[in-house]
Design a protein around this motif. Structure first.
Motif, PDB file in Angstrom:
ATOM      1  N   UNK A 125      22.810 -29.830  11.412  1.00  0.00           N
ATOM      2  CA  UNK A 125      22.777 -29.044  12.104  1.00  0.00           C
ATOM      3  C   UNK A 125      22.361 -28.537  11.787  1.00  0.00           C
ATOM      4  N   UNK A 126      21.591 -28.373  10.331  1.00  0.00           N
ATOM      5  CA  UNK A 126      21.020 -27.387   9.547  1.00  0.00           C
ATOM      6  C   UNK A 126      19.280 -27.458   9.697  1.00  0.00           C
ATOM      7  N   UNK A 127      18.532 -28.870   9.440  1.00  0.00           N
ATOM      8  CA  UNK A 127      17.641 -29.346  10.624  1.00  0.00           C
ATOM      9  C   UNK A 127      17.702 -28.570  12.000  1.00  0.00           C
ATOM     10  N   UNK A 128      18.441 -29.129  12.559  1.00  0.00           N
ATOM     11  CA  UNK A 128      18.948 -28.710  13.812  1.00  0.00           C
ATOM     12  C   UNK A 128      17.887 -27.066  13.997  1.00  0.00           C
ATOM     13  N   UNK A 129      18.353 -26.423  13.700  1.00  0.00           N
ATOM     14  CA  UNK A 129      18.195 -24.928  13.040  1.00  0.00           C
ATOM     15  C   UNK A 129      17.167 -24.623  12.888  1.00  0.00           C
ATOM     16  N   UNK A 130      16.686 -25.452  12.165  1.00  0.00           N
ATOM     17  CA  UNK A 130      14.840 -24.513  11.372  1.00  0.00           C
ATOM     18  C   UNK A 130      14.101 -25.027  12.540  1.00  0.00           C
ATOM     19  N   UNK A 131      14.940 -26.622  12.646  1.00  0.00           N
ATOM     20  CA  UNK A 131      13.898 -27.033  13.980  1.00  0.00           C
ATOM     21  C   UNK A 131      13.436 -26.024  15.135  1.00  0.00           C
ATOM     22  N   UNK A 132      14.426 -25.877  15.519  1.00  0.00           N
ATOM     23  CA  UNK A 132      14.625 -24.625  16.626  1.00  0.00           C
ATOM     24  C   UNK A 132      13.475 -23.358  16.051  1.00  0.00           C
ATOM     25  N   UNK A 133      13.553 -23.153  14.836  1.00  0.00           N
ATOM     26  CA  UNK A 133      13.382 -21.535  14.424  1.00  0.00           C
ATOM     27  C   UNK A 133      11.450 -21.681  14.701  1.00  0.00           C
ATOM     28  N   UNK A 134      11.020 -22.972  13.711  1.00  0.00           N
ATOM     29  CA  UNK A 134      10.036 -23.363  13.751  1.00  0.00           C
ATOM     30  C   UNK A 134       9.165 -23.164  15.268  1.00  0.00           C
ATOM     31  N   UNK A 135       9.901 -23.558  16.546  1.00  0.00           N
ATOM     32  CA  UNK A 135       9.922 -23.899  17.603  1.00  0.00           C
ATOM     33  C   UNK A 135       9.747 -22.676  17.887  1.00  0.00           C
ATOM     34  N   UNK A 136      10.347 -21.472  17.801  1.00  0.00           N
ATOM     35  CA  UNK A 136      10.584 -20.216  18.189  1.00  0.00           C
ATOM     36  C   UNK A 136       9.658 -19.854  18.118  1.00  0.00           C
ATOM     37  N   UNK A 137       9.468 -20.189  16.436  1.00  0.00           N
ATOM     38  CA  UNK A 137       7.825 -19.068  15.619  1.00  0.00           C
ATOM     39  C   UNK A 137       6.139 -19.328  16.708  1.00  0.00           C
ATOM     40  N   UNK A 138       6.348 -20.671  16.415  1.00  0.00           N
ATOM     41  CA  UNK A 138       5.265 -21.584  17.301  1.00  0.00           C
ATOM     42  C   UNK A 138       4.319 -20.830  18.578  1.00  0.00           C
TER      43      UNK A 138
END
Length: 188
Positions: free
Chosen positions: A113-126
């Protein structure tokens, strides 16, 4: 929260609590902030005004450097939601240094779940090209690709990771993608 006085009181209360050194109090206020994002327009105003406050934003970003996975998880959730909605917040969280701890999380954490949220944040930042370039400089792609190859990764995490890579590639421009796809095959 129906009037601006209520919003101001809410912001003051949350600011005081954010400065707490207790991780349990900090966790509770981050959960409250996250719940405000899903609620009314006033709730969104509270969270936005908090994240416009540099000290509050630094506290939330500092949570990404903690060992408490629950705290990291809720901070990623909050940042991910805010960075999805507002480009100025994406730029500000990058200015205050979100990318280095994000790379560390993606490289070292194993909780799905932490990796999922971190990936989501990367996508939003990108979604912001200048931020995508910062992500590129931080070599964010390798840990994202590693997540895709990890056994027992949930479908949600795979989806968020592919989304992050997609936004990243899109923000980098089609030129990079065209060079890869126009390369002659080895059999030619």
């Amino acid at each position: 929260m129906s009037n601006s006085g209520d919003v101001s009181d809410e912001v003051a209360t949350v600011l005081r609590t954010l400065k707490s050194t207790s991780s349990s109090k900090l966790y509770k206020v981050l959960v409250k902030l996250r719940s405000l994002l899903g609620g009314s327009r006033d709730g969104l105003c509270v969270v936005e005004s908090l994240l416009q406050d540099s000290e509050s934003l630094k506290v939330v970003l500092k949570c990404l450097e903690q060992t408490n996975e629950k705290l990291i998880d809720v901070a990623l959730s909050l940042l991910g939601q805010c960075c999805y909605m507002k480009e100025d917040i994406r730029l500000k969280v990058c200015e205050y240094g979100v990318i280095p701890p994000l790379v560390v999380i993606l490289r070292n954490m194993t909780r799905d779940c932490v990796l999922c949220r971190a990936s989501r944040l990367v996508g939003n930042l990108a979604q912001t090209p200048s931020v995508a370039q910062q992500l590129h400089s931080a070599e964010i792609v390798a840990p994202l690709v590693t997540i895709l190859g990890t056994k027992n990764t949930s479908n949600s995490t795979i989806l968020m990771t592919i989304r992050a890579l997609s936004w990243y590639i899109s923000a980098q421009g089609y030129d990079m993608f065209q060079r890869i796809t126009s390369m002659p095959s080895s059999g030619s």
